[in-house]
Scaffold this active site. Structure first.
Site, PDB file in Angstrom:
ATOM      1  N   ARG A 125      -2.562  10.847   7.166  1.00 46.29           N
ATOM      2  CA  ARG A 125      -2.470  10.170   5.877  1.00 46.29           C
ATOM      3  C   ARG A 125      -3.761  10.222   5.079  1.00 46.29           C
ATOM      4  O   ARG A 125      -3.756   9.969   3.886  1.00 46.29           O
ATOM      5  CB  ARG A 125      -2.077   8.700   6.088  1.00 46.29           C
ATOM      6  CG  ARG A 125      -0.661   8.531   6.569  1.00 46.29           C
ATOM      7  CD  ARG A 125      -0.330   7.088   6.866  1.00 46.29           C
ATOM      8  NE  ARG A 125      -0.308   6.294   5.654  1.00 46.29           N
ATOM      9  CZ  ARG A 125      -0.493   4.980   5.623  1.00 46.29           C
ATOM     10  NH1 ARG A 125      -0.737   4.313   6.738  1.00 46.29           N
ATOM     11  NH2 ARG A 125      -0.451   4.329   4.484  1.00 46.29           N
ATOM     12  N   HIS A 162     -10.379   4.476   1.971  1.00 51.69           N
ATOM     13  CA  HIS A 162      -9.698   3.605   2.928  1.00 51.69           C
ATOM     14  C   HIS A 162     -10.185   2.161   2.866  1.00 51.69           C
ATOM     15  O   HIS A 162     -10.683   1.598   3.833  1.00 51.69           O
ATOM     16  CB  HIS A 162      -9.797   4.148   4.350  1.00 51.69           C
ATOM     17  CG  HIS A 162      -8.702   3.645   5.236  1.00 51.69           C
ATOM     18  ND1 HIS A 162      -8.894   2.651   6.148  1.00 51.69           N
ATOM     19  CD2 HIS A 162      -7.390   3.984   5.318  1.00 51.69           C
ATOM     20  CE1 HIS A 162      -7.768   2.396   6.784  1.00 51.69           C
ATOM     21  NE2 HIS A 162      -6.834   3.200   6.287  1.00 51.69           N
ATOM     22  N   ARG A 194      -5.550   5.660  -0.958  1.00 52.35           N
ATOM     23  CA  ARG A 194      -4.384   4.802  -1.114  1.00 52.35           C
ATOM     24  C   ARG A 194      -4.318   4.256  -2.530  1.00 52.35           C
ATOM     25  O   ARG A 194      -5.326   4.152  -3.232  1.00 52.35           O
ATOM     26  CB  ARG A 194      -4.443   3.578  -0.185  1.00 52.35           C
ATOM     27  CG  ARG A 194      -4.571   3.857   1.290  1.00 52.35           C
ATOM     28  CD  ARG A 194      -3.244   4.278   1.923  1.00 52.35           C
ATOM     29  NE  ARG A 194      -3.380   4.373   3.354  1.00 52.35           N
ATOM     30  CZ  ARG A 194      -3.889   5.415   4.001  1.00 52.35           C
ATOM     31  NH1 ARG A 194      -4.338   6.459   3.330  1.00 52.35           N
ATOM     32  NH2 ARG A 194      -3.968   5.419   5.309  1.00 52.35           N
ATOM     33  N   GLU A 215       0.822  -1.210   0.000  1.00 54.52           N
ATOM     34  CA  GLU A 215       0.000   0.000   0.000  1.00 54.52           C
ATOM     35  C   GLU A 215       0.856   1.260   0.000  1.00 54.52           C
ATOM     36  O   GLU A 215       1.960   1.275   0.532  1.00 54.52           O
ATOM     37  CB  GLU A 215      -0.945   0.013   1.200  1.00 54.52           C
ATOM     38  CG  GLU A 215      -0.259   0.221   2.528  1.00 54.52           C
ATOM     39  CD  GLU A 215      -1.227   0.415   3.668  1.00 54.52           C
ATOM     40  OE1 GLU A 215      -1.657   1.569   3.894  1.00 54.52           O
ATOM     41  OE2 GLU A 215      -1.567  -0.579   4.321  1.00 54.52           O
TER      42      GLU A 215
END
Length: 160
Positions: free
Chosen positions: A130, A149, A134, A119
């Site tokens: 963050r 997420h 991703r 990831e």
């Protein structure tokens, strides 16, 4: 003696539950890039984030065997395209968790052996951690984008 054994068993279960919770929580962390502080990043980042990728910006095609929709890399938010470029160069990555194994607990990606997926964080302007976005890369070079997420994934069509 039975009471002590029961207490030790309960303590072991509690440790396992807490440990699993920590692993699955995806605890946010700050960037670790040298010379870049969280305050300077937040101050220079635009207030609004890029619009999420939706099926209307995706190609609309479902990839055979995966059941996932595909999206052209050019349709991804600019920060996702930046992360793709970092992955292509092999880093350096701005977050310590970038390149960590993604275990696919959600089972939304094709099932592969442990360690197959990695990831990478896609920066979210205005977020102090963050964020939720991703890119997950597979061992064969395929990449997936998740704006939420790991709630959903789109197969990235690179070069498009």
């Amino acid at each position: 003696m039975k009471g002590i054994a029961r207490l030790l068993s309960l303590a072991a279960v509690l440790v396992l539950v807490v440990g699993l919770g920590i692993v699955l929580s995806g605890t946010p962390e700050a960037p670790v890039s040298p010379g870049v502080s969280a305050s300077s990043t937040a101050a220079t980042a635009p207030a609004a984030s890029s619009p999420p990728v939706s099926p209307t910006t995706a190609t609309g095609s479902v990839v055979a065997g995966s059941g996932l929709e595909a999206v052209a890399a050019s349709s991804l938010p600019p920060e996702a395209r930046e992360t793709l470029a970092l992955i292509a160069r092999g880093g350096p990555y701005p977050y310590s968790r970038d390149g960590a194994v993604f275990s696919n607990f959600e089972r939304l990606l094709p099932r592969k052996p442990g360690g197959y997926y990695k990831e990478f964080t896609v920066r979210t302007p205005g977020e102090s951690d963050r964020g939720a976005r991703r890119i997950v890369g597979g061992g064969s070079g395929e990449k997936y984008y998740t704006p939420d997420h790991y709630e959903s994934f789109l197969l990235i069509l690179e070069g498009q």
